[in-house]
Design an enzyme around this catalytic site. Structure first.
Site, mmCIF file in Angstrom:
data_model
loop_
_atom_site.group_PDB
_atom_site.id
_atom_site.type_symbol
_atom_site.label_atom_id
_atom_site.label_comp_id
_atom_site.label_asym_id
_atom_site.label_seq_id
_atom_site.Cartn_x
_atom_site.Cartn_y
_atom_site.Cartn_z
ATOM 1 C CG ASP A 20 -2.088 0.980 1.069
ATOM 2 O OD1 ASP A 20 -2.384 1.379 -0.078
ATOM 3 O OD2 ASP A 20 -2.694 1.364 2.092
ATOM 4 C CD GLU B 263 -7.950 4.816 -0.359
ATOM 5 O OE1 GLU B 263 -6.778 5.218 -0.466
ATOM 6 O OE2 GLU B 263 -8.359 3.782 -0.896
ATOM 7 C CE LYS C 208 -0.990 3.061 -4.442
ATOM 8 N NZ LYS C 208 -1.067 2.446 -3.112
ATOM 9 C CG ASP D 61 -5.584 -0.425 -1.150
ATOM 10 O OD1 ASP D 61 -6.577 -0.703 -1.849
ATOM 11 O OD2 ASP D 61 -5.560 0.505 -0.326
ATOM 12 C CG ASN D 62 -4.922 2.288 -3.553
ATOM 13 O OD1 ASN D 62 -4.140 2.378 -2.615
ATOM 14 N ND2 ASN D 62 -6.169 2.699 -3.465
#
Length: 264
Positions: free
Chosen positions: A191, A249, A194, A219-220
């Site tokens: 997280d 989020e 990226k 995540d993401n």
């Protein structure tokens, strides 16, 4: 007479401004990049200047004033309340947090690594579900974020399970075995930046930190996205992947988490 002549011009300017504001509102609501740009760069810089305090410090202060000390669930709920009602922040959040909870409960990990501590939200959320003997190592590059996270983790009462490692992931990961007595990792939560998802996954493999059954949760993977990581992990026979559709989020913008189980 001149005032009357200028009225249509003023009306046109006001109408144009209202249209631009409306368009911006729609973009922020529906476009992930526009929302991140607005919240993380424009709005945050303006608010930080006015308040003479960082957003992360404001989140911490809200928790210290409103959450129950020693209660990690209260800390998590209070951060969610602040970030959904006052200022957006890049925690895993309440919706994707339930996905994280579910995978942790299924995996029952003993040794965990998190890349990207930020304010300590996911560290606290994770620690509240761990067995007493488990430990979470969480890496944070930004010293200001690490300082906030340390206070957040201590206030939540989970400091015995969580250790913050401050510095770049590419430096710390190769040190995990010798310096931090890690044999292999049961669970890894990605997280952070990226563009570091793939190289840091490669480092974990290179240094023998994954065992058969180790779980990586990223995540993401849609917003902002990690296309190189996704392409690698889904086309690698050493991993079994599962995608969990969700939202960014505290927003309605589409996002997802990717679970990759290492097959050895």
């Amino acid at each position: 007479m001149k005032m009357l002549e200028s009225c249509p011009i003023l009306l046109s300017i006001v109408t144009s401004l209202l249209f631009v504001l409306l368009l911006l509102a729609v973009l922020i609501r529906n476009n992930g990049w526009a929302a991140l740009l607005w919240n993380e760069i424009i709005l945050q810089k303006i608010t930080n200047f006015i308040m003479a305090q960082s957003k992360e410090e404001r989140i911490l202060n809200f928790v210290l004033q409103n959450a129950v000390k020693g209660d990690p669930q209260s800390v998590v709920d209070t951060i969610d309340k602040y970030c959904s009602q006052k200022e957006w922040a890049m925690n895993v959040g309440d919706e994707k947090g339930l996905i994280l909870d579910k995978i942790l409960e299924e995996t029952k990990p003993s040794v965990l690594l998190e890349l990207g501590t930020y304010c300590g939200y996911s560290a606290v959320r994770t620690a509240r579900l761990l067995k007493p003997s488990a430990r979470l190592l969480t890496i944070e590059f930004n010293p200001d974020f690490a300082a906030v996270a340390k206070q957040m983790i201590e206030f939540a009462g989970v400091q015995d399970k969580v250790k913050i490692l401050e510095g770049p992931s590419e430096t710390i990961i190769p040190q995990l075995k010798k310096k931090h007595e890690v044999d292999t990792l049961d669970f890894v939560f990605l997280d952070h930046w990226k563009d570091r998802y793939l190289p840091d996954t490669m480092l974990l493999l290179e240094h023998g930190l994954l065992r058969k059954g180790s779980v990586i949760l990223a995540d993401n993977v849609i917003c902002p996205g990690a296309p190189e990581f996704i392409k690698y992990i889904r086309n690698n026979n050493s991993f079994e992947c599962t995608n969990y559709p969700s939202h960014v989020e505290y927003m309605k913008v589409k996002d997802a988490m990717e679970k990759a189980v290492f097959l050895g």
